[in-house]
Design an enzyme around this catalytic site. Structure first.
Site, PDB file in Angstrom:
ATOM      1  N   CYS A  92     -23.179 -35.887  -7.791  1.00 45.84           N
ATOM      2  CA  CYS A  92     -22.977 -35.436  -9.177  1.00 45.84           C
ATOM      3  C   CYS A  92     -23.117 -36.609 -10.146  1.00 45.84           C
ATOM      4  CB  CYS A  92     -21.597 -34.786  -9.320  1.00 45.84           C
ATOM      5  SG  CYS A  92     -21.228 -34.388 -11.042  1.00 45.84           S
ATOM      6  N   CYS A 119     -22.028 -33.282  -2.513  1.00 47.29           N
ATOM      7  CA  CYS A 119     -22.092 -32.915  -3.937  1.00 47.29           C
ATOM      8  C   CYS A 119     -21.243 -33.865  -4.782  1.00 47.29           C
ATOM      9  CB  CYS A 119     -21.674 -31.459  -4.150  1.00 47.29           C
ATOM     10  SG  CYS A 119     -20.055 -31.058  -3.509  1.00 47.29           S
ATOM     11  N   CYS A 128     -18.023 -32.865   4.671  1.00 43.37           N
ATOM     12  CA  CYS A 128     -19.135 -33.153   3.750  1.00 43.37           C
ATOM     13  C   CYS A 128     -18.620 -33.492   2.348  1.00 43.37           C
ATOM     14  CB  CYS A 128     -20.054 -31.934   3.687  1.00 43.37           C
ATOM     15  SG  CYS A 128     -21.422 -32.123   2.534  1.00 43.37           S
ATOM     16  N   ASP A 140     -18.681 -12.754 -14.659  1.00 40.81           N
ATOM     17  CA  ASP A 140     -18.642 -14.093 -15.242  1.00 40.81           C
ATOM     18  C   ASP A 140     -17.494 -14.340 -16.211  1.00 40.81           C
ATOM     19  OD1 ASP A 140     -19.464 -16.666 -15.559  1.00 40.81           O
ATOM     20  OD2 ASP A 140     -20.996 -16.228 -17.042  1.00 40.81           O
ATOM     21  N   CYS A 188     -25.714 -30.411  -7.572  1.00 41.19           N
ATOM     22  CA  CYS A 188     -24.693 -30.173  -6.542  1.00 41.19           C
ATOM     23  C   CYS A 188     -25.032 -28.956  -5.684  1.00 41.19           C
ATOM     24  CB  CYS A 188     -23.305 -30.044  -7.160  1.00 41.19           C
ATOM     25  SG  CYS A 188     -23.179 -28.750  -8.395  1.00 41.19           S
TER      26      CYS A 188
END
Ligand code: SF4
Ligand code: SF4
Length: 373
Positions: free
Chosen positions: A194, A190, A187, A130, A239
């Site tokens: 959002c 999302c 696509c 991360d 999303c």
């Protein structure tokens, strides 16, 4: 069985959901967008700061030749729903339900590293999760874990986007994997879904406008975002929910999950002391920013849930004045819940004697809206 096959076998024994291998070559193509994010103020502030280190794996490990990318899938559905309650419940989003994933991934990376050490001599490595130097998503994409969707997340056919990512930079020479051969195509679900339009469309985002960041940021939440978080007190996964690659995905538990903690009762949540919060929620990923930010979100969530039974608790927060941000947020919530606050409520807000700028701002807004002229 060659070393790569042995490492893959090892990863399966450790409970790593997917593993991929890529070279330790620079991620030079990322430099422009990483610098633009900093210059345009789109970063959350949680990112590693040194851009050279973000794109040059050899600055983290001089002998680097191969990066091993790992993904640990997590579930997005609770195994059982929490029991019915007369209290409204808030929500932590699925990536924050279990044990802090930094620890989960670190433990798996450590086990993997120890296993590789037993397989080969002169093994050098550096593990990252991360907030480490490298961009986990870029590593995972190049290592064939999945593609980076327009929502900025790595998506695999097997686990959707519900994966935690980490990597080992190593000095091993291992044949790299290829990126996957599928992507978002046409696509745009999302981008359309959002609530803050913070997705840019190329897999990057304005992180400061993301509701997930907003629920983790200190201070007052901007008015623009308060209604948008609904009853979520940590994270946002809109999303992900709307992504077709996540349809039908049912990932196994990565760690134990307590539904009572994933969807806590909001009013009792506001009553937790520091010690109680630590004991009850301290081990879950969503607790890392501490109690006060989550309680601020819980006050907003009660207003968004239109839970009028929370009005006494909201008044108590204002009256006790223990936390300035809670008081300021509670003034806003009182207006939302009471709709037409009565004289006593208006007087109570009018009588607030505080120099705190957020309390003053919310007090003024409340009185301008509800006090008789
Ligand atoms: S997490 Fe929520 S706010 Fe953030 S990009 Fe996704 S849908 Fe938008
Ligand atoms: S919702 Fe559509 S555009 Fe967004 S990441 Fe998923 S596949 Fe890509």
């Amino acid at each position: 069985m060659d070393l790569k096959e042995k490492i893959i076998e090892l990863s399966q024994e450790i409970g790593i959901s997917k593993i991929g291998f890529t070279t330790a070559d620079d991620f030079a193509y990322l430099e422009k967008s990483l610098r633009a994010s900093v210059e345009e103020g789109r970063n959350s502030g949680f990112e590693h700061k040194n851009i050279e280190e973000r794109i040059q794996p050899r600055l983290s490990l001089a002998s680097a030749k191969t990066i091993i990318s790992i993904a640990v899938a997590y579930p997005h559905k609770l195994p059982v729903n929490p029991p019915k309650s007369h209290y409204k419940r808030g929500k932590f989003t699925p990536n924050s339900w279990g044990l802090d994933y930094h620890h989960v991934l670190k433990e798996k990376l450590d086990k993997l590293a120890r296993g590789i050490e037993a397989l080969t001599a002169d093994f050098e490595y550096k593990g990252m999760v991360d907030t480490g130097a490298l961009v986990d998503t870029a590593v995972a994409r190049r290592a064939g874990i999945g593609f980076i969707g327009k929502n900025g997340l790595v998506i695999s056919k097997e686990f959707g986007s519900y994966m935690f990512l980490g990597e080992l930079i190593t000095n091993l020479e291992i044949a790299p994997d290829q990126p996957v051969d599928y992507d978002c195509g046409d696509c745009t679900r999302c981008l359309d879904a959002c609530p803050t339009s913070c997705l840019i469309g190329d897999g990057t985002m304005n992180a400061r406008r993301c509701l997930s960041f907003q629920t983790q940021d200190k201070g007052m939440m901007d008015l623009e975002f308060r209604k948008k978080i609904k009853t979520v007190i940590y994270g946002c996964d809109i999303c992900q929910i709307c992504c077709p690659y996540n349809k039908g995905i049912n990932n196994p538990l990565a760690t134990e999950i307590d539904p009572e903690l994933a969807h806590p009762e909001l009013i009792p949540f506001l009553e937790l002391s520091n010690g109680q919060f630590k004991t009850k929620f301290g081990h879950i990923a969503g607790s890392w920013r501490g109690k006060n930010i989550l309680q601020r979100n819980a006050i907003i969530a009660l207003a968004n849930a239109n839970d009028r039974s929370a009005i006494p608790k909201i008044l108590e927060i204002i009256d006790k004045g223990q936390n300035d941000i809670h008081v300021a947020t509670a003034i806003w919530a009182l207006g939302e819940l009471a709709k037409q606050p009565n004289e006593a409520m208006i007087q109570m807000v009018a009588d607030i004697d505080s120099e705190h700028p957020d309390i003053q701002a919310e007090r003024s807004a409340f009185l301008a809206k509800y006090a008789q002229v």
